[in-house]
Design a protein around this motif. Structure first.
Motif, PDB file in Angstrom:
ATOM      1  N   LYS A 171     -12.828   0.936   2.905  1.00  0.00           N
ATOM      2  CA  LYS A 171     -11.456   1.341   2.929  1.00  0.00           C
ATOM      3  C   LYS A 171     -10.372   0.284   3.466  1.00  0.00           C
ATOM      4  CE  LYS A 171     -12.486   6.141   3.170  1.00  0.00           C
ATOM      5  NZ  LYS A 171     -12.501   7.458   4.062  1.00  0.00           N
ATOM      6  N   HIS A 231      -6.986  -0.936   4.749  1.00  0.00           N
ATOM      7  CA  HIS A 231      -5.593  -0.559   5.264  1.00  0.00           C
ATOM      8  C   HIS A 231      -4.503  -1.372   5.162  1.00  0.00           C
ATOM      9  CE1 HIS A 231      -8.948   2.343   6.726  1.00  0.00           C
ATOM     10  NE2 HIS A 231      -7.840   3.376   6.597  1.00  0.00           N
ATOM     11  N   LEU A 280       0.867  -1.308  -0.059  1.00  0.00           N
ATOM     12  CA  LEU A 280       0.044   0.092  -0.063  1.00  0.00           C
ATOM     13  C   LEU A 280       0.973   1.108  -0.041  1.00  0.00           C
ATOM     14  CD1 LEU A 280      -2.893   0.809   0.186  1.00  0.00           C
ATOM     15  CD2 LEU A 280      -2.852   0.656   2.552  1.00  0.00           C
ATOM     16  N   GLU A 338      -2.282   6.120   2.761  1.00  0.00           N
ATOM     17  CA  GLU A 338      -3.354   5.489   3.827  1.00  0.00           C
ATOM     18  C   GLU A 338      -4.026   4.277   3.699  1.00  0.00           C
ATOM     19  OE1 GLU A 338      -6.209   7.633   7.003  1.00  0.00           O
ATOM     20  OE2 GLU A 338      -4.983   8.876   5.771  1.00  0.00           O
ATOM     21  N   HIS A 339      -4.914   4.276   2.600  1.00  0.00           N
ATOM     22  CA  HIS A 339      -5.957   3.132   2.250  1.00  0.00           C
ATOM     23  C   HIS A 339      -5.926   2.925   0.758  1.00  0.00           C
ATOM     24  CE1 HIS A 339      -8.559   6.702   2.612  1.00  0.00           C
ATOM     25  NE2 HIS A 339      -9.417   6.078   1.565  1.00  0.00           N
ATOM     26  N   GLN A 358      -4.644  -5.670   6.938  1.00  0.00           N
ATOM     27  CA  GLN A 358      -5.783  -6.336   6.502  1.00  0.00           C
ATOM     28  C   GLN A 358      -5.522  -7.516   5.555  1.00  0.00           C
ATOM     29  OE1 GLN A 358      -8.650  -2.760   6.011  1.00  0.00           O
ATOM     30  NE2 GLN A 358      -9.767  -4.180   7.254  1.00  0.00           N
TER      31      GLN A 358
END
Length: 74
Positions: A53, A55, A8, A11-12, A58
């Motif tokens: 969303k 992150h 990533l 942030e999301h 996850q």
């Protein structure tokens, strides 16, 4: 079960976009259809929110594929 590690870079990421970025569909709209079908599980719970969303930390499961979302290395 196949695994993908998705790094990533923000942030999301929205769930439908994650599916697109991982090559599971050709567009965000197709990603929304996959989510709406009930085929996506996030952290062990079925997820029906197309723009949920996601992150770092996850784990997303779809069609026998596990996507581990990780923070950038380095």
């Amino acid at each position: 079960m196949d695994q993908i590690e998705f790094e990533l870079d923000r942030e999301h990421v929205e769930l439908n976009q994650l599916l697109k970025l991982c090559g599971l569909c050709d567009s965000g709209g197709a990603g929304k259809a996959i989510v709406a079908s009930g085929a996506v599980v996030v952290d062990g719970e079925r997820e029906l929110r197309k723009t949920c969303k996601i992150h770092a930390g996850q784990v997303v499961h779809v069609d026998g594929l596990e996507i581990r979302v990780v923070a950038p290395h380095g």
